[in-house]
Design a protein around this motif. Structure first.
Motif, PDB file in Angstrom:
ATOM      1  N   ILE A 114       0.839  -1.203   0.000  1.00 48.09           N
ATOM      2  CA  ILE A 114       0.000   0.000   0.000  1.00 48.09           C
ATOM      3  C   ILE A 114       0.870   1.248   0.000  1.00 48.09           C
ATOM      4  N   VAL A 115       1.884   1.277   0.853  1.00 50.19           N
ATOM      5  CA  VAL A 115       2.763   2.442   0.957  1.00 50.19           C
ATOM      6  C   VAL A 115       3.496   2.669  -0.353  1.00 50.19           C
ATOM      7  N   GLU A 116       3.992   1.596  -0.978  1.00 50.90           N
ATOM      8  CA  GLU A 116       4.719   1.761  -2.234  1.00 50.90           C
ATOM      9  C   GLU A 116       3.800   2.268  -3.342  1.00 50.90           C
ATOM     10  N   GLU A 117       2.597   1.747  -3.404  1.00 52.63           N
ATOM     11  CA  GLU A 117       1.648   2.216  -4.413  1.00 52.63           C
ATOM     12  C   GLU A 117       1.352   3.699  -4.244  1.00 52.63           C
ATOM     13  N   GLU A 118       1.118   4.115  -3.014  1.00 50.51           N
ATOM     14  CA  GLU A 118       0.824   5.522  -2.777  1.00 50.51           C
ATOM     15  C   GLU A 118       2.027   6.404  -3.097  1.00 50.51           C
ATOM     16  N   THR A 119       3.230   5.911  -2.833  1.00 46.19           N
ATOM     17  CA  THR A 119       4.432   6.680  -3.132  1.00 46.19           C
ATOM     18  C   THR A 119       4.609   6.836  -4.642  1.00 46.19           C
ATOM     19  N   VAL A 120       4.461   5.759  -5.391  1.00 43.38           N
ATOM     20  CA  VAL A 120       4.590   5.818  -6.853  1.00 43.38           C
ATOM     21  C   VAL A 120       3.543   6.766  -7.434  1.00 43.38           C
ATOM     22  N   ASN A 121       2.315   6.689  -6.948  1.00 44.86           N
ATOM     23  CA  ASN A 121       1.253   7.578  -7.434  1.00 44.86           C
ATOM     24  C   ASN A 121       1.597   9.041  -7.215  1.00 44.86           C
ATOM     25  N   GLU A 122       2.075   9.357  -6.018  1.00 43.92           N
ATOM     26  CA  GLU A 122       2.372  10.748  -5.682  1.00 43.92           C
ATOM     27  C   GLU A 122       3.594  11.263  -6.445  1.00 43.92           C
ATOM     28  N   LEU A 123       4.639  10.444  -6.523  1.00 49.93           N
ATOM     29  CA  LEU A 123       5.870  10.893  -7.169  1.00 49.93           C
ATOM     30  C   LEU A 123       5.706  11.072  -8.677  1.00 49.93           C
ATOM     31  N   VAL A 134       8.864  18.925  -0.492  1.00 54.64           N
ATOM     32  CA  VAL A 134       8.354  17.554  -0.543  1.00 54.64           C
ATOM     33  C   VAL A 134       7.283  17.299   0.513  1.00 54.64           C
ATOM     34  N   MET A 135       7.175  18.176   1.505  1.00 53.65           N
ATOM     35  CA  MET A 135       6.274  17.862   2.614  1.00 53.65           C
ATOM     36  C   MET A 135       4.802  17.741   2.197  1.00 53.65           C
ATOM     37  N   PRO A 136       4.281  18.570   1.302  1.00 53.82           N
ATOM     38  CA  PRO A 136       2.906  18.305   0.848  1.00 53.82           C
ATOM     39  C   PRO A 136       2.746  16.913   0.249  1.00 53.82           C
ATOM     40  N   SER A 137       3.773  16.439  -0.472  1.00 53.40           N
ATOM     41  CA  SER A 137       3.721  15.089  -1.039  1.00 53.40           C
ATOM     42  C   SER A 137       3.776  14.024   0.042  1.00 53.40           C
ATOM     43  N   THR A 138       4.687  14.187   0.995  1.00 55.96           N
ATOM     44  CA  THR A 138       4.783  13.164   2.041  1.00 55.96           C
ATOM     45  C   THR A 138       3.522  13.157   2.901  1.00 55.96           C
ATOM     46  N   MET A 139       2.893  14.307   3.059  1.00 52.08           N
ATOM     47  CA  MET A 139       1.618  14.356   3.779  1.00 52.08           C
ATOM     48  C   MET A 139       0.563  13.525   3.054  1.00 52.08           C
ATOM     49  N   ARG A 140       0.478  13.680   1.742  1.00 51.85           N
ATOM     50  CA  ARG A 140      -0.524  12.925   0.980  1.00 51.85           C
ATOM     51  C   ARG A 140      -0.216  11.433   0.994  1.00 51.85           C
ATOM     52  N   ILE A 141       1.063  11.087   0.862  1.00 54.01           N
ATOM     53  CA  ILE A 141       1.440   9.665   0.880  1.00 54.01           C
ATOM     54  C   ILE A 141       1.036   9.023   2.200  1.00 54.01           C
ATOM     55  N   THR A 142       1.444   9.650   3.305  1.00 52.27           N
ATOM     56  CA  THR A 142       1.176   9.025   4.604  1.00 52.27           C
ATOM     57  C   THR A 142      -0.311   9.036   4.933  1.00 52.27           C
ATOM     58  N   LEU A 143      -1.026  10.084   4.522  1.00 51.73           N
ATOM     59  CA  LEU A 143      -2.466  10.116   4.775  1.00 51.73           C
ATOM     60  C   LEU A 143      -3.176   9.012   4.006  1.00 51.73           C
ATOM     61  N   ASN A 144      -2.905   8.902   2.705  1.00 55.52           N
ATOM     62  CA  ASN A 144      -3.569   7.874   1.901  1.00 55.52           C
ATOM     63  C   ASN A 144      -3.194   6.472   2.357  1.00 55.52           C
ATOM     64  N   ALA A 145      -1.928   6.293   2.744  1.00 56.02           N
ATOM     65  CA  ALA A 145      -1.490   4.961   3.189  1.00 56.02           C
ATOM     66  C   ALA A 145      -2.187   4.554   4.482  1.00 56.02           C
ATOM     67  N   ILE A 146      -2.255   5.480   5.459  1.00 57.67           N
ATOM     68  CA  ILE A 146      -2.883   5.109   6.726  1.00 57.67           C
ATOM     69  C   ILE A 146      -4.391   4.948   6.549  1.00 57.67           C
ATOM     70  N   LEU A 147      -5.009   5.725   5.663  1.00 66.30           N
ATOM     71  CA  LEU A 147      -6.433   5.551   5.400  1.00 66.30           C
ATOM     72  C   LEU A 147      -6.718   4.176   4.809  1.00 66.30           C
ATOM     73  N   ARG A 148      -5.902   3.753   3.869  1.00 67.48           N
ATOM     74  CA  ARG A 148      -6.101   2.432   3.262  1.00 67.48           C
ATOM     75  C   ARG A 148      -5.814   1.318   4.259  1.00 67.48           C
ATOM     76  N   ALA A 149      -4.798   1.509   5.088  1.00 63.90           N
ATOM     77  CA  ALA A 149      -4.494   0.485   6.094  1.00 63.90           C
ATOM     78  C   ALA A 149      -5.615   0.376   7.122  1.00 63.90           C
ATOM     79  N   VAL A 150      -6.212   1.501   7.474  1.00 58.23           N
ATOM     80  CA  VAL A 150      -7.237   1.516   8.510  1.00 58.23           C
ATOM     81  C   VAL A 150      -8.594   1.086   7.982  1.00 58.23           C
TER      82      VAL A 150
END
Length: 443
Positions: A114-123, A134-150
């Motif tokens: 999940i984390v890798e998919e979100e990273t590839v999408n954002e990058l 990069v912080m707006p990107s890392t915010m989106r990556i971590t938000l989408n990853a934790i949402l999908r995990a949860v």
């Protein structure tokens, strides 16, 4: 008899403004004047003892919660009375026991994709050849990853939370440092806006619970919570589920994203480490990358203070006798900056952690003891995957620019410019392995 060290005698407001306008530097200057322990005055914690001596920190973290409970007040007033921050004693132990499994072992490994998919999408949307934070990107990556995990699969509620949570977390992070007003002045005040956002969040969670089906076939955290049972056989209430989910979403989003921004900021100013890291990524290794993540968290801790509230009178903490009701604050930055613990502490030197694990009473970005962050392993995994994917797919240009200064975002401290980067997509090296989903990089 109470025995405490001296500290600044300036008014509370002056101390607060000094701390907010000079994050980290102010604490270091106070240590220079008063030593490794001192008493400060704050509007939230009142008169509090700040410590940074390794032996005293170890003693505090190992002290029973019956004597040294979570600091008061704490983030529970933002995240809700059912959050891990608010719970105490047996209630905290029972809730923590329920929440630990999804963030360790096989379940944790399942989240890597999940984390890798979100990273590839954002990058995929990163500009090339010009500076950008990069912080707006890392915010989106971590938000989408934790949402999908949860929550697992996407849907209307997922989209609602993706829009709602950044506003809720950003406002809550600032309000966490301020007293709660005794009167409710309505939605035009910051606290009123926060309560309105929280009501929206609770409504979304209730809809997700109502829709939850086929729980046995799901691996997400919400399904696990709905199926879990306390030792007496009872299930978590809806309010407990909502509070704990918000705790996981908030704690597992901003802090990890901020650390990743600091990692970019540090690596660009240490080209030798950056080159070695890229070589390791291409070779399929991870030892140096893990050491880099550990060292970034040491030299740029996102959270500066963790603490305990003393529940017994005359508690002997090392050199100090602490009265009942007083908060003891552990300065993460000061112990990480102690040359007796970490030689040449201002140097960014991942080799100090290569092939070894840090002492968890000295390296404490996740806190310690019974209150250590339950999502620590998830956060480290997430940073590992994001850095690996970024360096595999992009060349990160080094810089001779001065270090980015600390910027207080409320609870967290971020690089002032958001972790500026200049990148170029790599044309050689390992091929991407993540499957890009249909959702765009900036959705």
């Amino acid at each position: 008899m109470t025995t405490l060290p001296p500290g600044p005698s300036t008014p509370v407001l002056v101390q607060v403004l000094y701390a907010m306008t000079r994050p980290h530097r102010g604490m270091r200057e106070t240590r220079k004047r008063y030593g490794d322990a001192f008493v400060v005055k704050t509007p939230i914690f009142g008169r509090a003892l700040v410590i940074s001596d390794p032996a005293e920190i170890r003693q505090l973290f190992q002290t029973s919660p019956d004597i040294a409970e979570n600091v008061e007040p704490n983030l529970g007033r933002i995240l809700g009375p059912g959050s891990l921050f608010a719970l105490q004693g047996e209630a905290h132990r029972a809730q923590r026991k329920l929440l630990v499994p999804p963030f360790h072992g096989r379940r944790l490994a399942a989240f890597e994709q999940i984390v890798e998919e979100e990273t590839v999408n954002e990058l995929a949307g990163w500009p090339q050849g010009r500076p950008f934070p990069v912080m707006p990107s890392t915010m989106r990556i971590t938000l989408n990853a934790i949402l999908r995990a949860v929550f697992g699969a996407e849907g209307a509620e997922f989209a609602d939370l993706r829009d709602l949570l950044p506003k809720l977390v950003a406002l809550g992070s600032k309000l966490a440092l301020l007293p709660i007003p005794k009167r409710d002045y309505g939605s035009w005040t910051p606290w009123g806006r926060f309560r309105a956002l929280r009501r929206e969040y609770d409504a979304v969670i209730n809809r997700l619970i109502d829709k939850a089906t086929d729980l046995d076939d799901r691996n997400d955290v919400l399904a696990m919570m709905l199926q879990s049972r306390y030792e007496d056989g009872s299930a978590m209430t809806r309010s407990e589920v909502a509070d704990q989910l918000l705790t996981l979403l908030a704690a597992g989003h901003e802090t990890t994203a901020t650390t990743l921004a600091w990692a970019v900021e540090r690596l660009r100013r240490h080209p030798d480490v950056l080159d070695a890291l890229v070589d390791e990524v291409d070779a399929g290794g991870k030892e140096l990358r893990e050491a880099v993540i550990t060292e970034v968290q040491r030299v740029r801790p996102v959270i500066d203070l963790v603490g305990r509230n003393i529940r017994t009178d005359g508690f002997q903490l090392g050199r100090w006798t602490v009265p009942k009701g007083m908060n003891v604050l552990v300065s993460i930055d000061l112990i990480h900056d102690d040359p007796a613990v970490f030689p040449n502490p201002r140097a960014f030197d991942p080799s100090r952690f290569t092939g070894t694990r840090p002492d968890l009473y000295q390296w404490i970005p996740f806190g310690g003891g019974t209150r250590r962050c339950i999502g620590a392993a998830f956060a480290v995994m997430e940073m590992n995957v994001v850095l690996r994917t970024m360096l595999r797919d992009f060349t990160l240009a080094p810089t001779s620019e001065p270090d980015e200064r600390w910027h207080s975002r409320g609870v967290a401290s971020a690089p002032r410019d958001g972790g500026l980067a200049v990148v170029h997509r790599r044309t050689t090296g390992a091929a991407p392995t993540a499957t890009t989903t249909s959702r765009g990089a900036h959705s």
